[in-house]
Design an enzyme around this catalytic site. Sequence first.
Site, PDB file in Angstrom:
ATOM      1  N   THR A 258       0.828  -1.201   0.000  1.00 30.38           N
ATOM      2  CA  THR A 258       0.000   0.000   0.000  1.00 30.38           C
ATOM      3  C   THR A 258       0.860   1.248   0.000  1.00 30.38           C
ATOM      4  O   THR A 258       1.969   1.263   0.564  1.00 30.38           O
ATOM      5  CB  THR A 258      -0.927   0.030   1.231  1.00 30.38           C
ATOM      6  N   SER A 296      -2.359   3.275  10.436  1.00 30.54           N
ATOM      7  CA  SER A 296      -3.328   2.372  11.046  1.00 30.54           C
ATOM      8  C   SER A 296      -2.620   1.050  11.321  1.00 30.54           C
ATOM      9  O   SER A 296      -1.487   0.834  10.871  1.00 30.54           O
ATOM     10  CB  SER A 296      -4.525   2.131  10.114  1.00 30.54           C
ATOM     11  N   TYR A 298      -3.518  -1.767  10.038  1.00 27.46           N
ATOM     12  CA  TYR A 298      -3.387  -2.366   8.712  1.00 27.46           C
ATOM     13  C   TYR A 298      -2.127  -1.870   8.016  1.00 27.46           C
ATOM     14  O   TYR A 298      -1.335  -2.663   7.480  1.00 27.46           O
ATOM     15  CB  TYR A 298      -4.618  -2.030   7.861  1.00 27.46           C
ATOM     16  N   HIS A 299      -1.919  -0.556   7.978  1.00 28.89           N
ATOM     17  CA  HIS A 299      -0.732  -0.009   7.331  1.00 28.89           C
ATOM     18  C   HIS A 299       0.547  -0.460   8.037  1.00 28.89           C
ATOM     19  O   HIS A 299       1.578  -0.683   7.389  1.00 28.89           O
ATOM     20  CB  HIS A 299      -0.810   1.520   7.302  1.00 28.89           C
ATOM     21  N   LYS A 302       1.705  -3.740   6.693  1.00 31.16           N
ATOM     22  CA  LYS A 302       2.366  -3.628   5.393  1.00 31.16           C
ATOM     23  C   LYS A 302       3.815  -3.150   5.558  1.00 31.16           C
ATOM     24  O   LYS A 302       4.699  -3.532   4.789  1.00 31.16           O
ATOM     25  CB  LYS A 302       1.584  -2.680   4.484  1.00 31.16           C
TER      26      LYS A 302
END
Length: 515
Positions: A258, A296, A298-299, A302
Amino acid sequence: HPRLPRHFSSSQEPSNKPFNKDPLVLIAHQHIFAVPIFPRTYLNQNMKVILFAAILPYLSTSFTAPSGAFVTLRTGVSQRAETSSAQRSSLVMQALEDGTNVDGIGTNGTADKKKVIVLGGDGFCGWPTSLHLSDQGHDVVVVDNLSRRNIDTELGCSSLTPIQSPEVRIQAWKEVSGKEMKFVNLDVAKEYDLLVQLIKDEKPDSIVHFAEQRAAPYSMKNSKTKRYTIDNNVSGSNNLCCAVLDADVDAHIVHLGTMGVYGYGTSGGEIPEGYIDVTLPGGREANILHPAYPGSVYHATKCLDALIWQFYQKNDALRVTDLHQGIVWGTNTPQTIKDERLINRFDYDGDYGTVLNRFLMQGAMGVPLTVYGTGGQTRAFIHITDTARCIEIAISNPPEAGERVEIFNQVAETRRVRDVAGLVSEQTGVEVNMLPNPRQEAAENELDVSNRKFCNLGLEPITLDEGLFDEVTEVVKKYKHRCDPTKILPASFWNKKRAEECASLEETKVEIKAD
């Protein structure tokens, strides 16, 4: 020369990919020579090819590309001219209407066909990518544990489009294309032994890794979703690296990352593709992995993935490509439109609905567009069709063993959120509703992104186009009866302060405009 690119023309920068049996194009002082590269066995059959007499006069001075060999930047991201983008959008629209294949337009369509395992192949990006790769002649194995479908049940909100079971999808694709794909129900993060055996059995050339929880809002919903996102995403990526090594298969890993790993507006200029030039103490210059700045959980996964790839490449010489993708919009591709049973999922809720798709859905239903905060957040965008095309370009151009992790910025353009809302509002006539921001982020930011690598490998990005907006709008209108208006507003908040500021949203009622 062993380091010249496979396809190098006056519109391309040199890649570092070796050539193999392809015509080698040399550019020297604006003169172009196509030199066939013959297989070694052919040369050994008493054939001597003398090339130097023809090209030495032009190689007597330094080898430089002509001035037109590099892509220029426009509006914060490298891209083709507006006329080219409009033509590309027109081709995509025609393909969607006809159910034909738009590929071969600027893509690496001559690449060798490969065995490809697509992890997370049942998802929003994974399914259309699987179909695209199969359509291009690759042998595709779809792997998924159906966790995203289970989250639908958890959230009480299904895809706006009625997606079929994997078995029905696979059979439908065989019927309309004559091509077969295999589906395997497997949890990459938990069923390690099965993953190893699958890789041993299939011996893939490439493994595309989509098998991660993909929504930032869901990852911030509560402690359970935060822990699940870390456990699933990071364990899955580490398991994949270990499994490739244990299976003793030289598979190229292509991971969907991302743009959020970079942060937004933290680089002080153009965001390069993965690596950034820095000056260390003492005046030492270096090219290092771009610093991580997640927004976040989620980030953050990554960012951790990126370090995992770096380690296994350095330690075990794994071949890895990491794709830092922008926000995906659109729903159908030239493959999914062939049969209603192949339709891609369309998420519209506050947790999984991507911002432009949410706007298009709201506009089609007469619901005010939900812009968070000032709408001054600048984000990168890419159409779902280009996601699939970029994956194929990546697997067709793998790094060599021993080369560092290849990183591409997988984006078409950057836009400010309130400007995107303005485009949709102008087209649909619905008003824009500025809501308290559930996210902990800067109210305004700039975003200047390089995407030269994909453009130099033939990608002509699809940009935000009202014709393609119409395609999404028609999908929404067809299935609007499946929409639950109570799921449109944000339901996940980054921290207690954000939750308190958004408390007024609980009293907001969303009503869908009647036909």
